[in-house]
Design a protein around this motif. Structure first.
Motif: not given
Length: 558
Positions: A48-71
């Motif tokens: 077990r982990g300290v935090k557990e998430i049941d992701a049944a029915g969902k997609v787990l992907a690497p975080g997306f990268i946005d290469i062109h912003t002006h924040y």
């Protein structure tokens, strides 16, 4: 599959997900275990982990990268860079288009604000009140920036900023001496060593006085010296070529293709956009990119996902109207100043003449909302149709309408840029192109640049079927991480940073643009909410939980 450590070692476990690891490999059912900021197990995770998430029915992907912003300015009051993380983005790059908040001389702060105002349609008053400039050097700026970040952030240093820091007003007047070039290289070296992501240029914008930005005055020797330093530190160069009417845009592909070969520097050109269907200029630009790649240049292109639809009110910022001197000056006036220019016969005549330069674009503006009774018959018609009917120049028709409304007219521009998915997919899926150029954080009174990530799945994966789930994830993650040297990001694998996004493929998408008055002082902007994004994890900590931000601030300087 790695089973991972025992139960007592895991800080986060996401179970029963459809794991799309970012590499393009087929999705698989499995778990992901995290310890601290790193992924330690992928597959069947024991215990077990300290935090557990049941992701049944969902997609787990690497975080997306946005290469062109002006924040850059927004981070001075909003360390989350809202609303971008809500769309699954865990890493973003800013400081594009040659404007950055550092380095800045003490007497050049107003000039820097003016550049952000003119290049990125940002309100100068907002910036004056909320950007402290409690720094001078890039090192001092980055020290302040890195505190309390929500997403990961890479910050380009702008060539315009460096040139102005060394040369002052002469940066927009002449070429540099050998000593000035050496000084610029030294400033760049210090910025890169302090953590700046790379160096950015623009040839496509005017400043708040209608003058060319400093990049135009840099000779090839100056560019080569700077790019050699970027290459020496294995960083990136971003270039916005001149796309204005009549410009030789291909020249910049050739110039920076040659410089990439000569220096070994990695260069990205932004943007390449579909305008004009299958025979548009985008085909020639893409072919030129391929030409230089085949010669060995480390050169890439950028494109965006969405159609570049806009809502335009000349009382606010408007990206279409900043490409000629008097229109640039007009856009930086107060409402009262703009009305005075429209009422002045000489200014009005010059504005009409200059509008001919970009008439092909503004011809497609459609009158959406009006105030004056005399303008009501124009609602729903394009400026071109009205100009044809009245026998007047398009610029005159535009000015007559907005004068009658005292600048309260609203126009829309739709179906012009990236309107054909069959053409756009050729850019989105091209190996030498990256998905970026969305401009999140800029032009906020015209459109919301956040949301391209969700739209890629909504439009090109689910609705059009032009890209697989696995390929779409790869294009937003590992392809960028590899070419932009984002070490240990963009992939779900043991040892990688735990930047993750959990979403429902049947739901993911972007909501309509809405106007919110959430800026400091009560000002407003367009934003988009995300749909179907459930969790966004940055360096092992949940940043967005069912659309709500947590207190986590685990973002790092890239």
């Amino acid at each position: 599959m790695n089973a991972g450590p025992g139960s007592s070692d895991l800080s986060l476990v996401i179970r029963n997900a459809l794991v799309v690891d970012g590499t393009g490999k087929p999705a698989f059912a499995g778990d992901v275990g995290v310890v601290g900021e790193r992924i330690v197990a992928v597959g069947q995770v024991r215990g077990r982990g300290v935090k557990e998430i049941d992701a049944a029915g969902k997609v787990l992907a690497p975080g997306f990268i946005d290469i062109h912003t002006h924040y850059d300015p927004q981070f001075c009051w909003d360390k989350l860079a809202t609303p971008t993380p809500e769309h699954g983005v865990t890493s973003l790059i800013m400081g594009n288009c040659s404007v950055s908040l550092a380095p800045v001389a003490p007497d050049a702060k107003d000039m820097m604000i003016g550049w952000f105002s003119s290049v990125e349609d940002m309100d100068a008053g907002l910036l004056s009140q909320n950007v402290s400039f409690a720094w001078e050097t890039s090192a001092e700026y980055l020290k302040e920036l890195r505190q309390g970040l929500g997403p990961n952030v890479g910050a380009f240093v702008g060539h315009a900023a460096i040139r102005a820091y060394v040369m002052g007003e002469a940066s927009q007047q002449r070429t540099a001496t050998a000593n000035e070039v050496a000084a610029m290289v030294g400033i760049l070296r210090d910025a890169l060593q302090a953590g700046s992501f790379g160096l950015s240029f623009t040839y496509n914008h005017l400043d708040h006085h209608g003058r060319e930005l400093p990049c135009l005055y840099a000779e090839r020797e100056e560019l080569a010296a700077l790019l050699k330093e970027v290459a020496r530190q294995n960083k990136m160069v971003e270039v916005s070529p001149d796309f204005r009417a009549g410009a030789d845009t291909i020249r910049y592909f050739d110039l920076f293709g040659e410089l990439s070969l000569e220096t070994g520097c990695r260069v990205t050109l932004s943007p390449i956009l579909v305008i004009g269907g299958k025979d548009g200029a985008w085909k020639e630009r893409l072919a030129r990119l391929e030409y230089w790649r085949e010669k060995g240049a480390k050169i890439f292109g950028q494109t965006q996902v969405r159609p570049l639809d806009m809502t335009i009110n000349l009382g606010q910022g408007a990206v279409l109207f900043g490409k000629t001197p008097l229109w640039r000056s007009f856009m930086d006036q107060t409402i009262e100043g703009k009305i005075a220019m429209l009422d002045d016969p000489a200014d009005q005549a010059t504005l009409v003449d200059e509008a001919n330069i970009f008439a092909a674009t503004i011809a497609k503006l459609v009158v959406q909302e009006v105030v004056a009774h005399v303008n009501r018959p124009y609602v729903g018609y394009s400026l071109k149709s009205l100009a044809d009917r009245e026998g007047l120049p398009i610029g005159q028709v535009l000015i007559d309408i907005v004068r009658a409304d005292r600048l309260e007219t609203t126009f829309t521009l739709t179906g012009v840029v990236h309107a054909s998915p069959q053409h756009v997919i050729q850019l989105l899926d091209h190996p030498y192109m990256h998905i970026g150029s969305a401009d999140a954080g800029a032009h906020i009174t015209v459109f919301s640049g956040a949301g391209d990530t969700c739209y890629l799945f909504e439009k090109y994966v689910r609705e059009e079927g032009l890209m697989t789930l696995e390929r779409a994830v790869q294009r937003l993650t590992s392809d960028i991480a590899r070419d932009w040297h984002l070490t240990d990001r963009g992939e779900i694998a043991p040892g990688k940073f735990a930047d993750l996004v959990l979403f429902d493929l049947d739901e993911i998408g972007r909501e309509p643009e809405t106007w919110v008055n959430d800026l400091p002082g009560g000002g407003g902007r367009y934003v988009r909410a995300a749909r179907g994004i459930y969790k966004v994890v940055v360096n092992g900590q949940i940043l967005v939980d069912n659309g709500r931000y947590t207190q986590a601030r685990a973002g790092q300087l890239l």
